[in-house]
Design an enzyme around this catalytic site. Structure first.
Site, mmCIF file in Angstrom:
data_model
loop_
_atom_site.group_PDB
_atom_site.id
_atom_site.type_symbol
_atom_site.label_atom_id
_atom_site.label_comp_id
_atom_site.label_asym_id
_atom_site.label_seq_id
_atom_site.Cartn_x
_atom_site.Cartn_y
_atom_site.Cartn_z
ATOM 1 N N SER A 50 20.011 44.810 41.880
ATOM 2 C CA SER A 50 20.163 44.853 43.355
ATOM 3 C C SER A 50 21.031 43.309 43.451
ATOM 4 O O SER A 50 21.124 42.527 42.556
ATOM 5 C CB SER A 50 18.807 44.485 44.091
ATOM 6 O OG SER A 50 18.141 43.392 43.675
ATOM 7 N N ASP A 85 22.748 48.217 42.285
ATOM 8 C CA ASP A 85 21.972 48.849 43.183
ATOM 9 C C ASP A 85 22.096 48.733 44.783
ATOM 10 O O ASP A 85 22.129 47.329 45.118
ATOM 11 C CB ASP A 85 20.458 48.786 42.794
ATOM 12 C CG ASP A 85 19.534 49.728 43.240
ATOM 13 O OD1 ASP A 85 19.704 50.745 43.881
ATOM 14 O OD2 ASP A 85 18.334 49.252 43.727
ATOM 15 N N HIS A 86 22.437 49.636 45.763
ATOM 16 C CA HIS A 86 22.474 49.219 46.890
ATOM 17 C C HIS A 86 23.620 48.187 47.363
ATOM 18 O O HIS A 86 23.394 47.217 47.843
ATOM 19 C CB HIS A 86 21.281 48.941 47.632
ATOM 20 C CG HIS A 86 20.334 50.077 47.772
ATOM 21 N ND1 HIS A 86 20.342 51.313 48.489
ATOM 22 C CD2 HIS A 86 19.133 50.280 47.033
ATOM 23 C CE1 HIS A 86 19.289 52.105 48.379
ATOM 24 N NE2 HIS A 86 18.637 51.526 47.510
ATOM 25 N N ASP A 106 26.520 51.394 49.227
ATOM 26 C CA ASP A 106 25.455 51.894 50.027
ATOM 27 C C ASP A 106 26.226 51.686 51.446
ATOM 28 O O ASP A 106 25.688 50.655 52.232
ATOM 29 C CB ASP A 106 24.152 51.159 50.043
ATOM 30 C CG ASP A 106 22.930 51.806 51.078
ATOM 31 O OD1 ASP A 106 23.542 52.357 51.853
ATOM 32 O OD2 ASP A 106 21.962 51.180 51.101
ATOM 33 N N GLY A 209 13.460 55.102 45.687
ATOM 34 C CA GLY A 209 11.979 55.045 45.903
ATOM 35 C C GLY A 209 11.064 55.956 44.914
ATOM 36 O O GLY A 209 10.070 56.464 45.386
ATOM 37 N N GLY A 210 11.286 55.850 43.819
ATOM 38 C CA GLY A 210 10.675 56.438 42.588
ATOM 39 C C GLY A 210 9.021 56.083 42.585
ATOM 40 O O GLY A 210 8.107 56.843 42.203
ATOM 41 N N ASN A 232 11.512 50.796 40.819
ATOM 42 C CA ASN A 232 11.613 49.337 40.682
ATOM 43 C C ASN A 232 10.048 48.904 40.693
ATOM 44 O O ASN A 232 9.612 48.121 40.021
ATOM 45 C CB ASN A 232 12.243 48.968 41.884
ATOM 46 C CG ASN A 232 12.651 47.183 42.066
ATOM 47 O OD1 ASN A 232 11.991 46.771 40.901
ATOM 48 N ND2 ASN A 232 12.881 46.853 42.978
ATOM 49 N N THR A 233 9.379 49.074 42.060
ATOM 50 C CA THR A 233 8.244 48.467 42.506
ATOM 51 C C THR A 233 7.019 48.904 41.259
ATOM 52 O O THR A 233 6.202 47.880 41.130
ATOM 53 C CB THR A 233 7.791 49.086 43.976
ATOM 54 O OG1 THR A 233 8.852 49.008 44.793
ATOM 55 C CG2 THR A 233 6.388 48.371 44.456
HETATM 56 P P1 13P Z 1 10.765 51.780 44.176
HETATM 57 O O1 13P Z 1 10.867 50.265 44.277
HETATM 58 O O2 13P Z 1 10.142 52.151 45.561
HETATM 59 O O3 13P Z 1 10.386 52.349 43.023
HETATM 60 O O4 13P Z 1 12.418 52.179 44.573
HETATM 61 C C1 13P Z 1 13.376 51.816 43.751
HETATM 62 C C2 13P Z 1 14.551 51.899 44.295
HETATM 63 O O5 13P Z 1 14.797 52.993 44.749
HETATM 64 C C3 13P Z 1 15.776 51.144 44.043
HETATM 65 O O6 13P Z 1 17.223 51.637 44.592
#
Ligand code: 13P
Length: 288
Positions: A50, A85-86, A106, A209-210, A232-233
């Site tokens: 990111s 990313d984004h 994005d 948002g996996g 990511n999270t």
């Molecule tokens: P999460 O943090 O929900 O896994 O999402 C990661 C993501 O989509 C990064 O672009």
């Protein structure tokens, strides 16, 4: 193997009905853990960066240098893409310049006209250098000022317009959200995903948002053309949990337990286990 764009690995994944994981990186430990796991699993992998993480690590040149150095010194032979990313319009150009082989523009927060205009320019600049491009339609929800919003759903016709610009893969909002999902989350909107796929054909689709999406939904999304899944999270959570346990158990107070190489080891192993679990779920193991 040197860094590669994500185009070929995602086309293969779409055709083979599996997905390649994008795991976001934050530092050396994160990057090394993900690359080592990809190599052990013989899986292609995408390292997501990111804008904030790029800044945190010291800049895009640092990131490119670190990743290239690890690939060489750790003998990583599986295909590895490094992906913004984004990305904002300006940062897409910065990353192309720094040597990223893949970027995401994005433009989902712009009007569709402006998204089309800017995506067109970026595709041209990126493709001139062999860099793959991810675009986005329908912004991905998430926590903002403490309010967790339902992810927006993309308009399939708008997806078709962006897909026709020659982007290499497309993120479409289908009710997905970054970060933890709220208890009352409605789940992924598969009718929207099917309609998007109906418009975009074999173009690899991206699921953001996996973190926290149930396994059966992941599998169904892959069956409907999702070939890249961003996580990511979840890696951050397991890293934090393992590190906290190490300290709560007083391990940093035993001998040289304060050495960062020891202090960060449980978190490192936790990331490895999480990435392996996801690669198995996504079906990318053995697909390098
Ligand atoms: P999460 O943090 O929900 O896994 O999402 C990661 C993501 O989509 C990064 O672009």
């Amino acid at each position: 193997m040197a860094l590669v764009s994500a185009t070929e690995m995602l086309q293969k994944a779409e055709a083979g009905h599996y997905a390649v994981g994008q795991f976001n990186i934050n530092n050396l430990e994160w990057t090394k853990a993900i690359l080592e796991t990809a190599q052990e699993c013989n899986s292609p992998v995408i390292l997501g960066v990111s804008e904030g993480a790029g800044k945190y690590m010291g800049g895009y040149d640092v990131v490119v240098g670190m990743v290239n150095g690890l690939i060489k010194d750790q003998n990583i032979t599986v295909p590895v893409a490094l992906h913004l990313d984004h990305g904002s319009y300006e940062h897409c150009y910065k990353c192309i310049e720094a040597g990223f082989p893949s970027i995401m523009f994005d433009g989902s927060h712009y009007s569709i006209e402006e998204n089309v205009e800017k995506t067109t320019e970026i595709v041209k600049a990126a493709h001139a250098k062999g860099v793959s491009v991810e675009a986005e339609v329908g912004s991905i929800g998430g926590e903002e000022d403490g309010v967790v919003g339902m992810g927006e759903c993309a308009d399939p016709k708008e997806c078709k317009r962006i897909a026709d610009l020659g982007v290499d893969f497309l993120a479409a909002g289908i009710g997905n959200i970054h970060g933890k999902y709220p208890a009352n989350w409605a789940g992924l909107q598969f009718d929207v995903l099917a309609a998007v796929q109906g418009e975009t054909g074999t173009l690899p689709l991206v699921l953001h948002g996996g973190t926290g999406i149930p396994d059966d939904m992941i599998k169904k999304a892959i069956s409907l053309g999702v070939a890249k899944i961003n996580v990511n999270t979840e890696c951050q959570l397991v890293f934090a949990e393992a590190t906290r346990k190490y300290i709560e158990d007083g391990k940093d107070l035993e001998g040289k337990g304060f050495d960062p190489r020891k202090l960060l080891a449980p978190g490192y192993q936790a990331i490895k286990a999480k990435v392996k679990e996801k690669m198995e779920l996504f079906g990318s193991v053995g697909k390098a």
